[in-house]
Motif scaffolding. Sequence first.
Motif, PDB file in Angstrom:
ATOM      1  N   GLU A 129      53.291  33.608  35.770  1.00 22.32           N
ATOM      2  CA  GLU A 129      53.513  33.100  36.892  1.00 22.32           C
ATOM      3  C   GLU A 129      52.525  32.743  37.791  1.00 22.32           C
ATOM      4  OE1 GLU A 129      56.334  35.741  38.826  1.00 22.32           O
ATOM      5  OE2 GLU A 129      57.909  35.514  37.469  1.00 22.32           O
ATOM      6  N   HIS A 130      51.473  33.339  37.566  1.00 20.78           N
ATOM      7  CA  HIS A 130      50.148  32.957  38.487  1.00 20.78           C
ATOM      8  C   HIS A 130      49.648  31.927  37.872  1.00 20.78           C
ATOM      9  CE1 HIS A 130      50.531  37.035  40.517  1.00 20.78           C
ATOM     10  NE2 HIS A 130      51.005  37.589  39.323  1.00 20.78           N
ATOM     11  N   HIS A 165      51.149  29.829  36.070  1.00 23.22           N
ATOM     12  CA  HIS A 165      51.903  28.622  35.780  1.00 23.22           C
ATOM     13  C   HIS A 165      51.757  27.863  34.405  1.00 23.22           C
ATOM     14  CE1 HIS A 165      53.305  29.048  39.909  1.00 23.22           C
ATOM     15  NE2 HIS A 165      51.998  28.790  40.335  1.00 23.22           N
TER      16      HIS A 165
END
Length: 336
Positions: free
Chosen positions: A6-7, A9
């Motif tokens: 998520e960091h 992407h």
Amino acid sequence: MMAFCEHCHDTVNYDEKLVNKNKNIRGKEIKYLGKEAFCLECRNEIFVSDIRDYNLIELDKAFRESEKLISVEDIQKVLDKYKIKKRPLSLLLDWGENTVSRYLNGDIPTKQYSEILKRLLVDHEYFKELLEQNIENITPLTYKKCREALEAIETHDHLDNHKNKETKIEKVIKYLLEECADITPLALQKLLYYSQAFNKVFNKEYLFKNDCEAWVHGPVYRDIYEKYKNYGFNPIEDKTKQSFLYNNVTEPEKELLDSIINNFGCYSGKILEKMTHIEKPWLETRRDLKDDEVCDYIIDKNLIDSYFKEIKNKYRMINVSDIRDYSSDLFRKINH
């Protein structure tokens, strides 16, 4: 290994490591060894479904251990042991018909239900009681399969108990009968005697506890004589020998017995009898008795030990295969 970060992407490679974790369940802190995943790009922790599943399994195990609850694997063992399916077991226990299914799918049983399942795993008599008490809850086919499973368990237990009750000398006899063809009762007595004597000098302990007596026909183990005397001069046919397992004797004992078979088992019972008649243990025990005079004098184990220690030193025996020098020499002496 790859997963979505998520960091970053993006789908990235990740690394995982074992970490100590804890979770509060029902007001109790449960500690367990879990895993965490870290993105190899940004080093942040990321979510991986396989690791989540792994942690849930380890948490479940830790909780069950802390509460002393039965595991899913052991519940399955109960089903396998009695050849019963999930729903019939639930009905036999007079529980909800899907109860066992839920437990197998991960639901945690109550302490009471867990103890019942744990008892079933180790106590087939308890299962038998439940089977007869609640027979109306299951089908005739299920009942039949459970009865067959119980009979198989009881047969296995009976065989185990019989095997465990066997004395060491009986286990040695089974080995001798399995490995040496056409042993008569007379030859068996002498092979037992030489096995006992040489095991003491090579392996530093007596092979079995039984004492032998100095009979007219050489050293004799009275209980073994009584067991096989009906064979007379015929070879023993032991119907139980096919079930013999070699783990009944240790590897050093097996090596010793193999040497006794090779170096003494090649002679007839009468030849072996004559061999023992010129040895100190039998001669000293009978002292001044006539050749045909019956006695039940026990040949002292210490006398056997000291004599065969002298033999070991005299023939410079290094290992059990060296016994052949002594047996060959005995044969020459009685035929001189």
